[in-house]
Design an enzyme around this catalytic site. Structure first.
Site, PDB file in Angstrom:
ATOM      1  N   ASN A  61      81.681  52.732  12.241  1.00  0.00           N
ATOM      2  CA  ASN A  61      82.522  51.969  13.155  1.00  0.00           C
ATOM      3  C   ASN A  61      83.958  52.345  12.815  1.00  0.00           C
ATOM      4  OD1 ASN A  61      84.386  49.938  14.077  1.00  0.00           O
ATOM      5  ND2 ASN A  61      82.647  48.618  14.534  1.00  0.00           N
ATOM      6  N   ASN A  65      86.775  51.526  14.325  1.00  0.00           N
ATOM      7  CA  ASN A  65      87.839  50.565  14.642  1.00  0.00           C
ATOM      8  C   ASN A  65      89.038  51.295  15.263  1.00  0.00           C
ATOM      9  OD1 ASN A  65      89.124  48.117  14.858  1.00  0.00           O
ATOM     10  ND2 ASN A  65      89.825  48.058  12.746  1.00  0.00           N
ATOM     11  N   GLU A  84      82.995  51.673  18.310  1.00  0.00           N
ATOM     12  CA  GLU A  84      84.331  51.102  18.514  1.00  0.00           C
ATOM     13  C   GLU A  84      85.391  52.200  18.568  1.00  0.00           C
ATOM     14  OE1 GLU A  84      86.590  46.914  17.443  1.00  0.00           O
ATOM     15  OE2 GLU A  84      85.174  47.722  15.979  1.00  0.00           O
ATOM     16  N   TYR A 115      76.666  49.661  19.175  1.00  0.00           N
ATOM     17  CA  TYR A 115      77.684  48.698  18.768  1.00  0.00           C
ATOM     18  C   TYR A 115      77.286  47.338  19.316  1.00  0.00           C
ATOM     19  CZ  TYR A 115      82.287  46.520  18.133  1.00  0.00           C
ATOM     20  OH  TYR A 115      83.316  45.684  17.772  1.00  0.00           O
ATOM     21  N   ASP A 118      76.841  49.672  14.152  1.00  0.00           N
ATOM     22  CA  ASP A 118      77.320  48.366  13.713  1.00  0.00           C
ATOM     23  C   ASP A 118      76.479  47.300  14.409  1.00  0.00           C
ATOM     24  OD1 ASP A 118      78.624  46.063  13.103  1.00  0.00           O
ATOM     25  OD2 ASP A 118      80.581  46.676  13.886  1.00  0.00           O
ATOM     26  N   ASN A 126      76.394  44.145  13.392  1.00  0.00           N
ATOM     27  CA  ASN A 126      77.129  42.874  13.292  1.00  0.00           C
ATOM     28  C   ASN A 126      76.271  41.713  12.782  1.00  0.00           C
ATOM     29  OD1 ASN A 126      79.995  42.730  13.779  1.00  0.00           O
ATOM     30  ND2 ASN A 126      79.598  43.611  15.796  1.00  0.00           N
ATOM     31  N   ASP A 129      88.012  49.602   8.746  1.00  0.00           N
ATOM     32  CA  ASP A 129      87.567  48.442   7.973  1.00  0.00           C
ATOM     33  C   ASP A 129      86.077  48.524   7.652  1.00  0.00           C
ATOM     34  OD1 ASP A 129      86.973  48.089  10.656  1.00  0.00           O
ATOM     35  OD2 ASP A 129      87.498  45.973  10.723  1.00  0.00           O
ATOM     36  N   HIS A 130      85.399  49.524   8.213  1.00  0.00           N
ATOM     37  CA  HIS A 130      84.023  49.869   7.858  1.00  0.00           C
ATOM     38  C   HIS A 130      84.046  51.170   7.051  1.00  0.00           C
ATOM     39  CE1 HIS A 130      81.827  47.254  10.913  1.00  0.00           C
ATOM     40  NE2 HIS A 130      83.086  47.168  11.323  1.00  0.00           N
TER      41      HIS A 130
END
Length: 256
Positions: free
Chosen positions: A8, A10, A36, A109, A149, A151, A246-247
């Site tokens: 991911n 971001n 993302e 995602y 991802d 989640n 952030d991943h």
């Protein structure tokens, strides 16, 4: 060996500025799945977004700067499937699949519900409609790797502060039960856990506080594979030496 990487990003342009594509070219991956992307294809004019040696596919969200997935594959697909055929989710650019010889690889995602009840309801609707799709994939003659991802942190081992997050999206009992059914009832496999059962193995860290520095993370990025690939998983790695997002990139090697 068949290597698949998932990240991911971001924001794929932000990840590029942080050196993701230079790193990727050193990894000898067969397939790279990105989630993302937060970009429209026409905005990706730099040559880095069409990596040498790869067939490149992007599935954008209708909304600019939002969601989106991509796949880079060294092997020319027999077929590319864009979306699930469900406009609510396809408009958000959440699913892209390449069908290779005897293998499908998906960049997924899954929606987040962390912004509130409305998006959590969207997430639950996605889960309800995604499971039949996965069941159909399992019935195919070919194997499948659904990476990306998701989640959801599945078990207590997959999240640092599990006690304080039991009422938060991503670690809700209903979400974890859905994952239980996916693995225990329907036979899908968490490829990472086939070869790594250690604690403190995370793929996402909040930007708040010092979560990254203190490894206060969540494992919400997966390679979920069909049962026939369980015995083909050879190695896995969460790359943390460079922070592209952030991943962290999740790599799995398969004996294919």
């Amino acid at each position: 060996m068949f290597r698949v990487i998932s990240l991911n990003a971001n924001g794929i342009r932000a990840a590029a500025r942080k050196g993701f594509f230079q790193w990727m070219q050193t990894q000898d991956a067969d397939v790279v799945c990105i989630q993302e992307t937060k970009a429209q294809f026409h905005q990706l004019t730099d040559e880095c977004f069409a990596p040498a040696g790869y067939h490149c596919y992007y599935e954008d969200a209708v909304k600019k700067g939002y969601s989106g997935v991509a796949i880079y594959t060294r092997h020319e697909p027999q077929k590319v499937i864009r979306g699930l055929g469900i406009s609510e989710f396809d408009d958000e650019g959440r699913y892209l699949e390449v069908q290779l010889d005897g293998l499908s690889v998906v960049s997924l995602y899954l929606p987040s519900g962390s912004s509130g009840d409305v998006r959590q309801d969207v997430k639950f609707r996605f889960l309800d409609q995604f499971l039949p799709h996965l069941q159909k994939m399992k019935r195919r003659k070919s194997e499948a790797i659904v990476c990306g991802d998701w989640n959801i942190a599945h078990k207590k081992i997959d999240i640092k502060n599990w006690r304080g997050n039991q009422k938060n999206s991503g670690f809700l009992p209903e979400e974890r039960e859905w994952m239980d059914h996916l693995f225990d009832k329907h036979g899908f496999v968490d490829a990472f856990r086939v070869v790594n059962e250690e604690p403190d193995q995370y793929t996402w860290w909040s930007n708040r506080g010092r979560a990254w520095d203190n490894n206060v993370g969540w494992r919400i990025d997966y390679h979920v594979v069909t049962p026939g690939l369980r015995d083909k998983v050879r190695a896995t790695d969460i790359f943390k030496d460079i922070r592209f997002s952030d991943h962290a990139p999740l790599t799995v090697d398969y004996d294919l």
